[in-house]
Structure formats: structure tokens, C-alpha cells
Design a protein around this motif. Structure first.
Motif, PDB file in Angstrom:
ATOM      1  N   ILE A 103      46.908  73.792  58.103  1.00 56.33           N
ATOM      2  CA  ILE A 103      45.756  72.913  57.873  1.00 56.33           C
ATOM      3  C   ILE A 103      45.906  71.624  58.668  1.00 56.33           C
ATOM      4  O   ILE A 103      44.940  71.144  59.275  1.00 56.33           O
ATOM      5  CB  ILE A 103      45.586  72.638  56.365  1.00 56.33           C
ATOM      6  CG1 ILE A 103      45.133  73.915  55.660  1.00 56.33           C
ATOM      7  CG2 ILE A 103      44.605  71.503  56.118  1.00 56.33           C
ATOM      8  CD1 ILE A 103      45.094  73.815  54.168  1.00 56.33           C
ATOM      9  N   LEU A 104      47.096  71.062  58.707  1.00 52.90           N
ATOM     10  CA  LEU A 104      47.314  69.851  59.503  1.00 52.90           C
ATOM     11  C   LEU A 104      47.069  70.104  60.992  1.00 52.90           C
ATOM     12  O   LEU A 104      46.455  69.283  61.678  1.00 52.90           O
ATOM     13  CB  LEU A 104      48.731  69.327  59.303  1.00 52.90           C
ATOM     14  CG  LEU A 104      49.017  68.591  58.005  1.00 52.90           C
ATOM     15  CD1 LEU A 104      50.458  68.103  57.982  1.00 52.90           C
ATOM     16  CD2 LEU A 104      48.076  67.429  57.806  1.00 52.90           C
ATOM     17  N   LEU A 105      47.525  71.246  61.479  1.00 55.40           N
ATOM     18  CA  LEU A 105      47.303  71.588  62.879  1.00 55.40           C
ATOM     19  C   LEU A 105      45.816  71.744  63.169  1.00 55.40           C
ATOM     20  O   LEU A 105      45.314  71.248  64.176  1.00 55.40           O
ATOM     21  CB  LEU A 105      48.052  72.877  63.224  1.00 55.40           C
ATOM     22  CG  LEU A 105      47.895  73.387  64.651  1.00 55.40           C
ATOM     23  CD1 LEU A 105      48.499  72.390  65.623  1.00 55.40           C
ATOM     24  CD2 LEU A 105      48.535  74.741  64.801  1.00 55.40           C
ATOM     25  N   ARG A 106      45.084  72.418  62.294  1.00 54.76           N
ATOM     26  CA  ARG A 106      43.648  72.619  62.489  1.00 54.76           C
ATOM     27  C   ARG A 106      42.900  71.289  62.421  1.00 54.76           C
ATOM     28  O   ARG A 106      41.973  71.053  63.181  1.00 54.76           O
ATOM     29  CB  ARG A 106      43.132  73.591  61.422  1.00 54.76           C
ATOM     30  CG  ARG A 106      41.788  74.131  61.672  1.00 54.76           C
ATOM     31  CD  ARG A 106      41.693  74.962  62.911  1.00 54.76           C
ATOM     32  NE  ARG A 106      42.589  76.090  62.848  1.00 54.76           N
ATOM     33  CZ  ARG A 106      43.061  76.725  63.903  1.00 54.76           C
ATOM     34  NH1 ARG A 106      42.713  76.362  65.094  1.00 54.76           N
ATOM     35  NH2 ARG A 106      43.878  77.730  63.786  1.00 54.76           N
ATOM     36  N   ILE A 107      43.306  70.389  61.539  1.00 54.00           N
ATOM     37  CA  ILE A 107      42.681  69.061  61.464  1.00 54.00           C
ATOM     38  C   ILE A 107      42.901  68.308  62.772  1.00 54.00           C
ATOM     39  O   ILE A 107      41.984  67.673  63.297  1.00 54.00           O
ATOM     40  CB  ILE A 107      43.240  68.265  60.261  1.00 54.00           C
ATOM     41  CG1 ILE A 107      42.734  68.855  58.947  1.00 54.00           C
ATOM     42  CG2 ILE A 107      42.857  66.799  60.345  1.00 54.00           C
ATOM     43  CD1 ILE A 107      43.408  68.279  57.722  1.00 54.00           C
ATOM     44  N   ALA A 108      44.105  68.386  63.318  1.00 53.45           N
ATOM     45  CA  ALA A 108      44.392  67.705  64.586  1.00 53.45           C
ATOM     46  C   ALA A 108      43.584  68.300  65.725  1.00 53.45           C
ATOM     47  O   ALA A 108      43.072  67.577  66.584  1.00 53.45           O
ATOM     48  CB  ALA A 108      45.885  67.791  64.892  1.00 53.45           C
ATOM     49  N   GLU A 109      43.432  69.630  65.746  1.00 56.10           N
ATOM     50  CA  GLU A 109      42.654  70.255  66.812  1.00 56.10           C
ATOM     51  C   GLU A 109      41.180  69.880  66.726  1.00 56.10           C
ATOM     52  O   GLU A 109      40.524  69.637  67.734  1.00 56.10           O
ATOM     53  CB  GLU A 109      42.781  71.780  66.725  1.00 56.10           C
ATOM     54  CG  GLU A 109      44.107  72.299  67.174  1.00 56.10           C
ATOM     55  CD  GLU A 109      44.234  73.792  66.970  1.00 56.10           C
ATOM     56  OE1 GLU A 109      43.340  74.411  66.346  1.00 56.10           O
ATOM     57  OE2 GLU A 109      45.225  74.350  67.429  1.00 56.10           O
ATOM     58  N   MET A 110      40.650  69.841  65.534  1.00 54.13           N
ATOM     59  CA  MET A 110      39.223  69.556  65.365  1.00 54.13           C
ATOM     60  C   MET A 110      38.898  68.071  65.504  1.00 54.13           C
ATOM     61  O   MET A 110      37.738  67.706  65.656  1.00 54.13           O
ATOM     62  CB  MET A 110      38.745  70.048  63.995  1.00 54.13           C
ATOM     63  CG  MET A 110      38.834  71.527  63.825  1.00 54.13           C
ATOM     64  SD  MET A 110      37.767  72.340  64.985  1.00 54.13           S
ATOM     65  CE  MET A 110      38.089  74.026  64.622  1.00 54.13           C
ATOM     66  N   SER A 111      39.905  67.221  65.453  1.00 52.15           N
ATOM     67  CA  SER A 111      39.641  65.786  65.528  1.00 52.15           C
ATOM     68  C   SER A 111      39.369  65.325  66.954  1.00 52.15           C
ATOM     69  O   SER A 111      38.856  64.239  67.165  1.00 52.15           O
ATOM     70  CB  SER A 111      40.816  65.005  64.951  1.00 52.15           C
ATOM     71  OG  SER A 111      41.946  65.138  65.785  1.00 52.15           O
TER      72      SER A 111
END
Length: 178
Positions: free
Chosen positions: A17-25
């Protein structure tokens, strides 16, 4: 994220989830555009000045149309001049300094996807110098291993026999070589 409030940080989903948040930011620009279609590339933080934006490769230097929609500035590759000047390939977008890499492709609807018939395929291959060519058709998901390739000899039996013979010879050499 405190351990007093739960064990979510120990869950396997937490790093994903942290990785996906960073990618989408981050703002994402397309890595490839189709020449001649409604193709827009967003330019973030474009400095309004007198220098134009260039699309450059080793052989081409093209100045595209610039369009503004709302707060963003876009490079447009919709015009006829883009079709005439640009070829499919890899380019750099340059605005006083390199901004981003960009790949351009042709429209797939212009590509032919027709198939050759069996006779056309064998004639084409024979005209290119391949004399002994045969074509087989696979229907209803047949396996390639079930196709008879018309081999006169099968060597797998010989390979198994020879490998067993060599193994036996190696054991005899190890036993009596002292």
C-alpha cells in the motif's frame, strides 16, 4: 501507525500500500504517443518564454503545437505536419533542457494484419530460396508436439542407451582405476 492502535504495520499489505501510494502521488506522463491521433503530452512547470519546445532525435528536430487547457500546457501531435515530419521512434522533449523521453508509434489501424494462405506462404518461402517447405494447420488448439514432422529417424532411444552405457563405463573406471 503506532503498535498500540493495531498491527496493520505488521501486515503484508502495508508495504504494498505504501508503494502504491508513492506511485500514485507522482504525475504520470505517457511514455508513448500515436502520431496523428488525438495525442497530447502534458508539460508540468513550463516556463513561459520565447524558446519553443522541441521534440528531438538524432535525425529530427520538430517544434510541436502547444495547447493550453486549464492550468496545464500540452504538446499536441494532432496536425498534418506531425504526420509528415515525425517517424516512429524514440525522442527527447527539450524545453531549454531535456524534459522527458518520448516514444512515438504509428497508428495500428494502418498496419495490415492479413494472413497468408497455405499456398501463398509456401510460394513466398520457396521464392526466397527455401526449397523444402511444408505447412501444417493447427485446428482446435492442437499441440505442436502432436504434429507429425515427418522425421525419418528418432534418436532419443539411442541417446538413452548411450548415456546408460557411458554411466556404466564411468562406474567401471572408478571401481578399477586404483
Amino acid at each position: 501507525l503506532e503498535s498500540d492502535f493495531g498491527n496493520f504495520t505488521n501486515n503484508a499489505l502495508f508495504p504494498s500500500i505504501l508503494l502504491r501510494i508513492a506511485e500514485m502521488s507522482q504525475r504520470k506522463a505517457p511514455i508513448a504517443l500515436t502520431i496523428g491521433k488525438q495525442a497530447y503530452y502534458p508539460l508540468h512547470h513550463r516556463a513561459e518564454g520565447e524558446s519553443p519546445v522541441h521534440i528531438r532525435s538524432e535525425k529530427t528536430d520538430f517544434i510541436p503545437q502547444i495547447e493550453s487547457k486549464g492550468a496545464l500546457t500540452y504538446i499536441s501531435l494532432n496536425g498534418q505536419e506531425a504526420l509528415e515530419m515525425l517517424l516512429a521512434g524514440n525522442y527527447d522533449i527539450v524545453d531549454d533542457k531535456p524534459v522527458a523521453p518520448l516514444s512515438l508509434n504509428y497508428d495500428r489501424s494502418e498496419s495490415t494484419t492479413d494472413c497468408f494462405s497455405k499456398a501463398e506462404l509456401t510460394d513466398l518461402l520457396e521464392s526466397k530460396g527455401l526449397a523444402h517447405v511444408s505447412a501444417h494447420q493447427i485446428n482446435e488448439g492442437q499441440s505442436v508436439t502432436q504434429i507429425d514432422i515427418e522425421k525419418p529417424f528418432e534418436y532419443w532411444k539411442w541417446f538413452i542407451a548411450l548415456s546408460l552405457l557411458f554411466l556404466l563405463a564411468e562406474l567401471i573406471l572408478l571401481k578399477f582405476w586404483k
